[in-house]
Design a protein around this motif. Structure first.
Motif, short mmCIF file in Angstrom:
data_model
loop_
_atom_site.label_atom_id
_atom_site.label_comp_id
_atom_site.label_asym_id
_atom_site.label_seq_id
_atom_site.Cartn_x
_atom_site.Cartn_y
_atom_site.Cartn_z
N ALA A 107 30.23 39.60 17.55
CA ALA A 107 31.40 38.78 17.85
C ALA A 107 32.55 39.03 16.89
O ALA A 107 33.71 38.75 17.20
CB ALA A 107 31.03 37.30 17.81
N THR A 108 32.25 39.57 15.70
CA THR A 108 33.29 39.78 14.69
C THR A 108 33.34 41.24 14.25
O THR A 108 32.33 41.94 14.28
CB THR A 108 33.05 38.91 13.44
N ASP A 109 34.52 41.67 13.82
CA ASP A 109 34.67 43.04 13.35
C ASP A 109 33.83 43.30 12.10
O ASP A 109 33.25 44.39 11.96
CB ASP A 109 36.15 43.33 13.05
N VAL A 157 33.56 31.49 14.36
CA VAL A 157 34.05 32.46 15.35
C VAL A 157 34.88 31.71 16.39
O VAL A 157 34.38 30.80 17.05
CB VAL A 157 32.87 33.17 16.05
N PRO A 158 36.15 32.05 16.55
CA PRO A 158 37.00 31.37 17.53
C PRO A 158 36.44 31.52 18.94
O PRO A 158 35.96 32.59 19.31
CB PRO A 158 38.35 32.08 17.40
N VAL A 159 36.52 30.48 19.73
CA VAL A 159 36.07 30.54 21.11
C VAL A 159 36.83 31.63 21.87
O VAL A 159 36.26 32.32 22.73
CB VAL A 159 36.25 29.18 21.81
N SER A 160 38.09 31.80 21.51
CA SER A 160 38.90 32.81 22.19
C SER A 160 38.32 34.21 22.02
O SER A 160 38.44 35.06 22.92
CB SER A 160 40.34 32.78 21.65
N ARG A 161 37.69 34.47 20.86
CA ARG A 161 37.07 35.78 20.65
C ARG A 161 35.90 35.97 21.62
O ARG A 161 35.74 37.04 22.22
CB ARG A 161 36.59 35.90 19.20
N LEU A 162 35.08 34.95 21.79
CA LEU A 162 33.96 35.04 22.72
C LEU A 162 34.45 35.19 24.15
O LEU A 162 33.88 35.96 24.94
CB LEU A 162 33.08 33.80 22.60
N LEU A 198 31.97 27.64 28.10
CA LEU A 198 31.72 28.98 28.63
C LEU A 198 31.17 28.94 30.06
O LEU A 198 31.50 29.80 30.88
CB LEU A 198 30.76 29.75 27.72
N LYS A 199 30.36 27.94 30.36
CA LYS A 199 29.81 27.82 31.72
C LYS A 199 30.92 27.54 32.74
O LYS A 199 30.86 28.02 33.87
CB LYS A 199 28.75 26.72 31.76
N VAL A 200 31.92 26.78 32.34
CA VAL A 200 33.05 26.50 33.23
C VAL A 200 33.90 27.75 33.42
O VAL A 200 34.31 28.09 34.53
CB VAL A 200 33.91 25.35 32.68
N ARG A 201 34.14 28.48 32.33
CA ARG A 201 34.98 29.68 32.40
C ARG A 201 34.29 30.83 33.10
O ARG A 201 34.93 31.66 33.75
CB ARG A 201 35.39 30.12 30.98
N PHE A 202 32.94 30.91 32.95
CA PHE A 202 32.20 32.06 33.49
C PHE A 202 31.00 31.59 34.31
O PHE A 202 29.84 31.77 33.92
CB PHE A 202 31.74 32.97 32.34
N PRO A 203 31.27 30.98 35.46
CA PRO A 203 30.18 30.42 36.27
C PRO A 203 29.23 31.46 36.84
O PRO A 203 28.11 31.11 37.24
CB PRO A 203 30.94 29.68 37.38
#
Length: 318
Positions: A107-109, A157-162, A198-203
């Motif tokens: 998730a991170t560099d 870790v920002p949610v935006s990164r995930l 994440l479940k809402v964004r990626f059903p």
């Protein structure tokens, strides 16, 4: 009071043959690895991450990956998968008979540079040829995100990164993603809130949890995941495991602990608790240690002790 709603059954993937063994510095003979895999299969486990096709110099413990897979092919009731870091590793895995690949991504560099010598974007770019090669051979591919809940180098870790990583996975056609708490930095509220978002964004993506018990919160995090309807969990017999490229990483949640906890809550795993505890004892004896297992320390709730003598006397005289 509202009744707690939890799934009635879960699917546990045993990862000790990969995640557990890779953390062992002393060589485990191939015969022993295969026997442990066979013992695990006899407990009712139906899903297993059997090895990783990394370069032998990177993780010498897994240099026998092809041989381990070859000698386990008769276990037809088991769904095997293998972790692959690159196209060459994927080709080795598929040539050996593996029909499900798990991709490696951070998730991170900072963790990615340590683990894969690439930034996250560079590492994810390199996954596309693996997916293409797998599709040509009708091999299933699942994604993963290491240090998804916290990085030992960068912290939160920002949610935006995930979201960015998952968007790219989705565009690649990936429909299964493992979220890994690689160094045990997650907490139950974080797990619940993140999975809900994440479940809402990626059903269309099926999420699984890969939990390490570094700070003793893996089981609590698993319960939070259950509350979000997650039914796929990774675990490791005897709590073995740890990432060689993450400072302070310790073992996974122990399979026998997870099976016991779910069983006590009436959640089916199809894994025999007594059998898995016996296998854990055998693995501990073989390796000379465990990675942290409550079942090996205290046993299951059903393992009752003899009553105190005075109490027995009173009952007999009553």
């Amino acid at each position: 009071m509202t009744e707690l709603s939890l799934p009635s059954k879960v699917i546990i993937c045993e990862v000790a043959p990969r995640d557990g063994f890779q953390a062992e510095s002393e060589w485990i003979p191939t015969d022993q690895k295969v026997q442990i895999i066979r013992n695990l299969a006899a407990t009712g486990i139906q899903s297993m991450e059997i090895t990783s096709f990394v370069h032998p110099k990177a993780i010498p413990q897994l240099k026998d990956a092809e041989e381990v897979v070859k000698r386990s092919q008769d276990l037809t009731g088991m769904k095997f998968r293998a972790l692959v870091p690159n196209l060459k590793g994927a080709e080795r895995a598929m040539d050996s008979g593996i029909t499900k690949l798990k991709l490696m991504l951070s998730a991170t560099d900072s963790h990615s540079l340590s683990n894969a010598n690439s930034t996250v974007k560079e590492a994810q770019d390199k996954l596309e040829p693996i997916i293409e090669a797998a599709h040509k051979k009708n091999v299933t591919v699942g994604g993963s995100i290491s240090v998804a809940f916290g990085c030992p180098y960068e912290g939160a870790v920002p949610v935006s990164r995930l979201v960015d990583i998952l968007e790219r996975y989705k565009a690649m056609g990936i429909t299964e993603v493992s979220l890994a708490d690689t160094t045990g930095m997650a907490n139950p509220r974080q797990v619940y809130d993140l999975l809900g978002e994440l479940k809402v964004r990626f059903p269309t993506i099926t999420f699984s949890m890969h939990l390490h018990n570094t700070r003793g919160m893996a089981l609590a995090n698993a319960i939070s995941a259950l509350q979000q309807g997650i039914i796929h969990f990774d675990s490791s017999i005897a709590g073995l495991g740890g990432c060689p490229y993450a400072p302070g990483a310790s073992g996974n949640i122990a399979t026998e602990d997870l099976v016991h906890s779910f069983s006590e809550m009436g959640i089916k795993t199809n894994i025999n608790l007594d059998s898995i505890i016996e296998v854990a004892k055998g693995v501990k004896k073989t390796l000379g240690h465990d990675g942290g297992s409550y079942m090996l320390q205290a046993g299951p709730n059903s393992a009752l002790h003899l009553k105190p003598k005075e109490q027995v006397k009173m009952q007999d005289n009553g």
